[in-house]
Design a protein around this motif. Structure first.
Motif: not given
Length: 600
Positions: A166-172, A214-224
């Protein structure tokens, strides 16, 4: 006599057998007691917590470690429902976790506890645990209950490994983060020094990601972002590193390249791969990316310099039109320094109200009357003198100043119009360009209403223009709702650079459009290019079929004007009629006969 003797002997033998049976039973009980005590000693000496249950999932046993970890004494816990003694939740969602004993009995197999399983102890404190549960059977194989064995996850080798990861990798995205990139870049530079090869860094930034987020929401942004991460990883070798630098920025480390063309080839491959549409949550998303490339040792011999120069090249790629790559050059640093200075001056200009507006008239082709105008922001820079928008707006966009500049233009336009009206003269609607950043601002309608209220301007004298390419990215329920709200206030909505984007008719009909402005590039080319001529004709027909007013921008010759009139175009704007005018000159034009004849 003989028969009696036999009977006495039989009676004696029965008594003796009973005594032997009782003795064997006592020995068996003693052995069982010893075994039980030995089992108790054994279970209390191991480092794991052990809890057993009956078929009803009621606690039948806790060893000492289980007492310590749960906070329950064995005496208090016995007979209690397991869920009361061993209360488990998911560490991420904080929702109740599946009862492991019940699951082990239902599935009749050993099961592991859920990842990130947290035990709520009797005193309410929390403890992350890990391990498993299994069914208990008797000698005949009949199910009798379940046993759960667990331990404090914070002291396990698995947990230590997990923390290091976890210290060396991005969580998302689970890509390496900056820390791991730094390590690998340092190693790559060391190897490159010894083996005299090159290392390449590609600094990537998604274009207009904030609009989608901002338009579609952070969930869509995260999936993208996760989808982009996957495509990036597939575009490079296993020996290379794809890192999420933060937000919508990624870095690709090509650990060994022979020549700059190798890095360029990968950059082109990434541009092509990421340009393919993304299907996310029923949305088809189109994303482009800007890439900056730096090379060791040509563009730096240490991590910081290579990253900085790749970032500088990426910034230059954005300024050059986005969706492209740029190889770092020394001149880019000079440009970045200039732009940083320009940004500081622009921020001061906004505070000091040093920007001003020019107005370019728009005419009705049939009558020659001025029917509206476009507000154009100008800046008298203390160092560079009068600056056109093309010289400073790209810097403003890159540095996040488009929104405050946009609201300044909007407020100044409304103030000017209302001041002219109070003086008793006629006024015409003024069009204000709205950036995608402004249009995704959810407070836009409220802020516009506040400006109109303060100035007292009739909303019908305000027109908001948004480019067709921006509308493509803003095709969301939230954006449509924002434009509808503005339109319901009485504000006119126009599409600028019509024809230059790829907005389909179905999407176009969802927006509350009043006017479309044909892009100047088509006006310029329509007399010499048959395709441009056909496109202009189709754009005019298309707009008028939807009962929209169609105006052409960039009109510079009488031949262009005649052609537009022949095709039935409603309006025109360009140097043929007037250059952008100062506020004073434009006000004087409105006070005259409002005729704006071609300039010869």
């Amino acid at each position: 006599m003989k028969q009696e003797a036999i009977g006495q002997i039989c009676a004696f033998d029965d008594t003796a057998e009973q005594k032997h049976a009782d003795a064997r039973l006592r020995e068996a009980e003693a052995a069982l007691q010893a075994t039980t005590e030995w089992a108790q000693v054994t279970l209390n000496s191991i480092g794991d917590a052990v809890v057993t249950t009956d078929l009803e999932c009621r606690v039948t046993y806790l060893n000492r470690v289980a007492e310590t970890l749960t906070g329950w004494s064995s005496a208090d816990a016995l007979g209690k429902p397991l869920a009361q003694v061993l209360t488990l939740i998911h560490g991420q969602t904080f929702q109740p976790a599946t009862n492991p004993a019940q699951r082990a009995m239902e599935e009749n197999r050993t099961v592991g506890l859920a990842m990130d399983c947290v035990l709520i102890r009797q005193d309410g404190s929390q403890l992350q645990i890990e391990d498993s549960a299994a069914p208990i059977h008797d000698r005949e194989g009949c199910l009798k209950g379940a046993v759960i064995v667990f331990h404090d996850a914070c002291h396990s080798p698995t947990h230590a490994t997990k923390l290091a990861y976890q210290a060396q990798h991005d969580a998302l995205t689970e890509l390496p983060n900056r820390i791991l990139l730094s390590e690998r870049l340092s190693q790559a530079i060391g190897l490159a020094k010894r083996h005299t090869h090159q290392v390449a860094l590609l600094y990537l930034d998604l274009d207009n990601f904030k609009t989608i987020n901002d338009s579609l929401g952070h969930a869509v942004g995260d999936f993208l972002l996760q989808s982009v991460a996957g495509r990036l990883s597939e575009s490079v070798r296993d020996t290379d590193t794809v890192c999420r630098q933060g937000g919508d920025e990624f870095v690709v480390l090509l650990s060994e390249v022979e020549k700059p063309q190798d890095a360029v080839r990968i950059a082109k491959k990434i541009l092509s791969t990421l340009a393919e549409p993304y299907q996310i949550c029923s949305n088809e998303l189109h994303v482009t990316i800007s890439i900056g490339v730096s090379l060791y040792p040509d563009h730096g011999t240490d991590e910081h310099t290579l990253l900085h120069n790749a970032d500088t090249a990426m910034y230059h790629a954005k300024k050059s039109g986005r969706n492209n790559y740029q190889l770092f050059s020394a001149e880019m640093n000079d440009l970045r320094v200039q732009n940083s200075h320009l940004e500081s001056q622009l921020q001061m200009a906004l505070k000091a109200d040093d920007l001003f507006l020019n107005f370019q008239p728009r005419i009705n082709i049939a009558t020659g009357d001025v029917v509206s105008a476009e507000a154009l922001v100008r800046w008298q820079n203390p160092t560079h003198g009068l600056m056109q928008p093309s010289a400073f707006l790209p810097v403003a966009e890159a540095r996040g100043l488009m929104v405050p500049i946009g609201y300044w233009v909007l407020g100044e336009t409304c103030r000017r119009l209302q001041a002219w009206r109070r003086e008793g003269g006629d006024i015409v609607p003024i069009a204000v360009n709205m950036s995608a950043m402004q249009l995704r601002d959810k407070t836009l309608p409220a802020r516009v209403a506040e400006i109109l209220s303060k100035t007292g301007l009739d909303p019908h004298f305000l027109e908001m223009e948004v480019s067709e390419s921006s509308l493509m990215h803003l095709y969301t329920n939230a954006s449509i709702s924002t434009l509808l709200e503005l339109n319901h206030m009485g504000i006119r909505i126009a599409i600028d650079d019509f024809g230059a984007g790829n907005l389909c008719p179905k999407h176009l009909q969802c927006f509350p459009i009043d006017t479309v402005n044909i892009a100047p590039c088509f006006t310029h080319g329509m007399l010499d290019n048959r395709e441009d001529a056909l496109l202009v004709k189709s754009l005019i027909n298309f707009g008028q079929n939807l009962s929209l007013r169609v105006s052409a921008k960039g009109v510079e010759t009488l031949e262009q004007l005649d052609h537009l009139e022949l095709q039935g175009c409603d309006g025109a704007q360009g140097f043929l009629f007037s250059k952008p005018l100062s506020a004073t000159d434009f006000h004087a034009l409105l006070g005259s006969d409002r005729q704006c004849l071609p300039v010869f």
